[in-house]
Design a protein around this motif. Structure first.
Motif, PDB file in Angstrom:
ATOM      1  N   ARG A 261      39.539 -38.974  27.014  1.00 40.00           N
ATOM      2  CA  ARG A 261      38.453 -38.827  27.383  1.00 40.00           C
ATOM      3  C   ARG A 261      37.761 -39.541  28.768  1.00 40.00           C
ATOM      4  NH1 ARG A 261      39.032 -39.081  22.352  1.00 40.00           N
ATOM      5  NH2 ARG A 261      37.758 -37.619  21.168  1.00 40.00           N
ATOM      6  N   GLY A 262      39.030 -39.060  29.670  1.00 40.61           N
ATOM      7  CA  GLY A 262      38.608 -39.676  30.687  1.00 40.61           C
ATOM      8  C   GLY A 262      38.481 -40.817  31.398  1.00 40.61           C
ATOM      9  N   VAL A 263      39.596 -42.157  30.785  1.00 36.93           N
ATOM     10  CA  VAL A 263      38.838 -43.764  30.598  1.00 36.93           C
ATOM     11  C   VAL A 263      40.728 -43.753  31.464  1.00 36.93           C
ATOM     12  CG1 VAL A 263      39.800 -45.953  29.657  1.00 36.93           C
ATOM     13  CG2 VAL A 263      37.596 -44.819  28.685  1.00 36.93           C
ATOM     14  N   ASP A 264      40.552 -44.592  32.714  1.00 35.99           N
ATOM     15  CA  ASP A 264      41.592 -45.555  33.000  1.00 35.99           C
ATOM     16  C   ASP A 264      42.363 -46.581  32.895  1.00 35.99           C
ATOM     17  OD1 ASP A 264      41.673 -42.730  35.089  1.00 35.99           O
ATOM     18  OD2 ASP A 264      39.546 -44.563  35.948  1.00 35.99           O
ATOM     19  N   MET A 265      41.328 -47.062  32.466  1.00 34.02           N
ATOM     20  CA  MET A 265      42.639 -48.694  32.243  1.00 34.02           C
ATOM     21  C   MET A 265      41.436 -48.891  30.708  1.00 34.02           C
ATOM     22  SD  MET A 265      41.092 -50.603  35.782  1.00 34.02           S
ATOM     23  CE  MET A 265      41.479 -51.886  35.961  1.00 34.02           C
ATOM     24  N   MET A 266      42.147 -50.389  30.027  1.00 31.70           N
ATOM     25  CA  MET A 266      42.094 -50.482  28.729  1.00 31.70           C
ATOM     26  C   MET A 266      42.476 -52.047  29.067  1.00 31.70           C
ATOM     27  SD  MET A 266      42.627 -47.317  27.342  1.00 31.70           S
ATOM     28  CE  MET A 266      43.234 -46.831  28.888  1.00 31.70           C
ATOM     29  N   ASP A 267      42.583 -52.805  27.881  1.00 34.59           N
ATOM     30  CA  ASP A 267      42.205 -54.217  27.484  1.00 34.59           C
ATOM     31  C   ASP A 267      42.358 -54.500  26.414  1.00 34.59           C
ATOM     32  OD1 ASP A 267      40.811 -56.884  26.519  1.00 34.59           O
ATOM     33  OD2 ASP A 267      39.438 -55.125  28.285  1.00 34.59           O
ATOM     34  N   CYS A 268      43.549 -54.985  26.048  1.00 35.48           N
ATOM     35  CA  CYS A 268      43.621 -55.327  24.096  1.00 35.48           C
ATOM     36  C   CYS A 268      43.880 -57.537  24.155  1.00 35.48           C
ATOM     37  CB  CYS A 268      43.593 -54.511  23.104  1.00 35.48           C
ATOM     38  SG  CYS A 268      42.831 -54.961  21.389  1.00 35.48           S
ATOM     39  N   VAL A 269      43.848 -58.274  23.349  1.00 34.76           N
ATOM     40  CA  VAL A 269      44.747 -58.755  22.614  1.00 34.76           C
ATOM     41  C   VAL A 269      45.199 -58.374  20.957  1.00 34.76           C
ATOM     42  CG1 VAL A 269      42.546 -61.000  23.153  1.00 34.76           C
ATOM     43  CG2 VAL A 269      42.506 -59.648  20.861  1.00 34.76           C
ATOM     44  N   LEU A 270      45.848 -56.980  20.908  1.00 37.80           N
ATOM     45  CA  LEU A 270      45.922 -56.412  19.511  1.00 37.80           C
ATOM     46  C   LEU A 270      47.624 -56.632  19.256  1.00 37.80           C
ATOM     47  CD1 LEU A 270      45.200 -55.613  17.329  1.00 37.80           C
ATOM     48  CD2 LEU A 270      45.237 -53.421  17.912  1.00 37.80           C
ATOM     49  N   PRO A 271      48.294 -56.319  20.749  1.00 35.30           N
ATOM     50  CA  PRO A 271      49.389 -56.003  20.976  1.00 35.30           C
ATOM     51  C   PRO A 271      50.407 -57.551  20.391  1.00 35.30           C
ATOM     52  CG  PRO A 271      48.757 -55.238  22.699  1.00 35.30           C
ATOM     53  CD  PRO A 271      47.640 -55.634  21.987  1.00 35.30           C
ATOM     54  N   SER A 272      49.527 -58.514  21.529  1.00 34.30           N
ATOM     55  CA  SER A 272      50.207 -60.148  21.429  1.00 34.30           C
ATOM     56  C   SER A 272      49.623 -60.147  20.213  1.00 34.30           C
ATOM     57  CB  SER A 272      49.634 -60.974  22.955  1.00 34.30           C
ATOM     58  OG  SER A 272      48.435 -60.453  23.087  1.00 34.30           O
ATOM     59  N   ARG A 273      48.006 -60.719  19.307  1.00 34.11           N
ATOM     60  CA  ARG A 273      48.604 -61.888  18.226  1.00 34.11           C
ATOM     61  C   ARG A 273      49.055 -60.523  17.402  1.00 34.11           C
ATOM     62  NH1 ARG A 273      41.885 -61.016  17.300  1.00 34.11           N
ATOM     63  NH2 ARG A 273      41.997 -62.478  19.316  1.00 34.11           N
ATOM     64  N   SER A 274      48.754 -59.482  17.372  1.00 30.81           N
ATOM     65  CA  SER A 274      50.358 -58.695  15.938  1.00 30.81           C
ATOM     66  C   SER A 274      51.427 -59.365  15.955  1.00 30.81           C
ATOM     67  CB  SER A 274      49.835 -56.798  15.995  1.00 30.81           C
ATOM     68  OG  SER A 274      48.339 -56.305  16.683  1.00 30.81           O
ATOM     69  N   GLY A 275      51.585 -59.441  16.965  1.00 32.12           N
ATOM     70  CA  GLY A 275      53.150 -59.649  17.013  1.00 32.12           C
ATOM     71  C   GLY A 275      53.497 -61.792  16.827  1.00 32.12           C
ATOM     72  N   ARG A 276      52.254 -62.114  16.492  1.00 35.59           N
ATOM     73  CA  ARG A 276      52.301 -63.607  15.950  1.00 35.59           C
ATOM     74  C   ARG A 276      52.190 -63.292  14.548  1.00 35.59           C
ATOM     75  NH1 ARG A 276      49.049 -64.554  20.431  1.00 35.59           N
ATOM     76  NH2 ARG A 276      46.865 -64.964  18.893  1.00 35.59           N
ATOM     77  N   THR A 277      51.368 -62.049  14.073  1.00 36.71           N
ATOM     78  CA  THR A 277      51.754 -61.684  12.636  1.00 36.71           C
ATOM     79  C   THR A 277      52.305 -61.494  12.285  1.00 36.71           C
ATOM     80  OG1 THR A 277      49.499 -60.692  13.194  1.00 36.71           O
ATOM     81  CG2 THR A 277      48.856 -62.714  12.598  1.00 36.71           C
ATOM     82  N   GLY A 278      53.458 -60.531  13.037  1.00 40.37           N
ATOM     83  CA  GLY A 278      53.983 -59.930  11.807  1.00 40.37           C
ATOM     84  C   GLY A 278      53.836 -58.370  11.877  1.00 40.37           C
ATOM     85  N   GLN A 279      53.234 -58.113  12.736  1.00 38.38           N
ATOM     86  CA  GLN A 279      52.571 -56.536  12.602  1.00 38.38           C
ATOM     87  C   GLN A 279      53.350 -56.117  13.974  1.00 38.38           C
ATOM     88  OE1 GLN A 279      48.161 -54.987  13.901  1.00 38.38           O
ATOM     89  NE2 GLN A 279      48.599 -54.223  11.893  1.00 38.38           N
ATOM     90  N   VAL A 280      53.885 -54.462  14.174  1.00 37.93           N
ATOM     91  CA  VAL A 280      54.881 -54.218  14.990  1.00 37.93           C
ATOM     92  C   VAL A 280      54.370 -52.484  15.483  1.00 37.93           C
ATOM     93  CG1 VAL A 280      57.009 -53.445  15.361  1.00 37.93           C
ATOM     94  CG2 VAL A 280      56.983 -56.032  13.984  1.00 37.93           C
ATOM     95  N   PHE A 281      53.729 -52.743  16.502  1.00 40.42           N
ATOM     96  CA  PHE A 281      54.232 -51.143  16.444  1.00 40.42           C
ATOM     97  C   PHE A 281      55.234 -50.450  17.498  1.00 40.42           C
ATOM     98  CE2 PHE A 281      49.894 -53.887  17.716  1.00 40.42           C
ATOM     99  CZ  PHE A 281      49.307 -53.010  16.968  1.00 40.42           C
TER     100      PHE A 281
END
Length: 376
Positions: A261-281
């Motif tokens: 939809r035309g967005v260029d930049m994003m941020d989120c704690v999800l990949p790092s927070r999930s890594g600490r809680t055992g959730q893997v993408f």
């Protein structure tokens, strides 16, 4: 390289865009995902490891850093880049979102926000001028103007009042930021889910004039369908020749939908927070490493991933160290998740340049729908 920050839009495919933000500290390839380094660190990662995943830029947190160790101390020690040993660009948020999430500890006026520290209860005042000063002391390359963001759902009158306050604060942020070669200031569009308020906000921001524009006030509880409905119109309200940043997003399918939809930049704690809680993408969706199905599995998390967790360790080992609460678990799973996110961005950049984004997006969803590899 120029001492100014510039944006070149190099390719479009439908509404999706690929380009480069050039800064004195290096280039940021877009669409870009920014790992979050809240307290001058991406948790469980060395800075050089974050760079190795392909990240061109990190996000630092104004609110947390101004409280501890303080912006003044970081400035005396040579600025945030030197302090955390990261020589690529840094974007700092304004502190507005954290203050919103502390609703019980804050008092909001037209001047700014008075709040109590969540660390020691000490009293602080954050205004547009103070936010600009803190971010100048930190030395961030991309500075966000100070805004107020109501949690959704909220009634339209409350959203309109908040948006108008944010636009007044945007003007004060612009005036306080001044002319800082090598640093840029982004405005933040507000207006909730309302097209007319979003349009008014975008017009006010364009009139003030910014180096980039963020779409704020989303990913705050409204759900993906509502967020996408706003992204169907909001990015086009912002100047096409400047970067567009969707704040606080998100899950992989949120990111792909936003880029579409035309967005260029994003941020989120999800990949790092999930890594600490055992959730893997993974390319085949999300798995939970703590599940017993992994305890005898010699295979990698994701056979197509080149991160150290996938190259060197089995699911069985990663299951074991997570269950044993070993620190290496957070390190390896965070690295993997950040690598997955950066691979996702690189895949989209290539697809946009090749005019194949729609086919790439279909394949992304189809592979995720397959689910994880069959258990042994």
């Amino acid at each position: 390289m120029s001492d100014r920050i510039s944006f070149a839009l190099n390719a479009t495919d439908g509404t999706a865009r690929a380009g480069v933000i050039s800064t004195p500290r290096g280039e940021i390839r877009t669409p870009a995902f920014m790992p979050v380094g809240t307290a001058a660190t991406v948790k469980a990662m060395l800075p050089e490891s974050v760079a190795a995943t392909g990240a061109d830029i990190l996000l630092g947190n104004t609110y947390h850093l101004m409280l501890r160790p303080t912006a003044e101390r970081i400035d005396r020690l040579g600025g945030l880049h030197r302090f955390m040993s990261w020589d690529k660009p840094i974007l700092t948020d304004s502190g507005g979102f954290q203050v919103m999430s502390l609703a019980g500890l804050r008092k909001l006026t037209a001047e700014g926000v008075t709040f109590k520290s969540h660390i020691d209860g000490s009293r602080h005042v954050l205004t547009p001028e103070r936010s600009m000063e803190v971010q100048r002391l930190l030395g961030s390359d991309i500075v966000m103007c100070f805004d107020e963001c109501p949690a959704l759902p909220a009634d339209k009158a409350r959203i309109a009042e908040s948006m108008r306050l944010s636009m007044r604060w945007a003007k004060r942020s612009r005036d306080a930021f001044g002319d800082r070669p090598g640093h840029s200031l982004f405005g933040i569009q507000q207006g909730g889910l309302e097209p007319d308020l979003r349009a008014q906000s975008a017009e006010a921001l364009r009139e003030i004039g910014f180096d980039g524009y963020a779409i704020g006030g989303l990913a705050v509880g409204e759900g993906q369908e509502a967020m996408f409905s706003v992204l169907d119109f909001a990015p086009d309200m912002l100047p096409a020749d400047r970067p567009r940043y969707l704040m606080g997003v998100g899950k992989p399918d949120d990111i792909v939908g936003a880029v579409a939809r035309g967005v260029d930049m994003m941020d989120c704690v999800l990949p790092s927070r999930s890594g600490r809680t055992g959730q893997v993408f993974t390319r085949r969706g999300v798995l939970n490493i703590k599940n017993a199905r992994h305890q005898d599995d010699p295979r990698p998390l994701d056979a197509e991933c080149g991160c150290p967790a996938c190259r060197n360790y089995s699911r069985a080992y990663l299951h074991h160290v997570f269950r044993s609460q070993e620190i290496i678990s957070s390190m390896l799973l965070t690295w993997h998740n950040l690598q997955y996110y950066q691979d996702l961005m690189q895949g989209m950049r290539v697809a946009i340049r090749e005019g194949a984004f729609a086919a790439w997006e279909d394949a992304f969803h189809a592979t995720r729908a397959e689910g994880d590899i069959s258990r042994l």
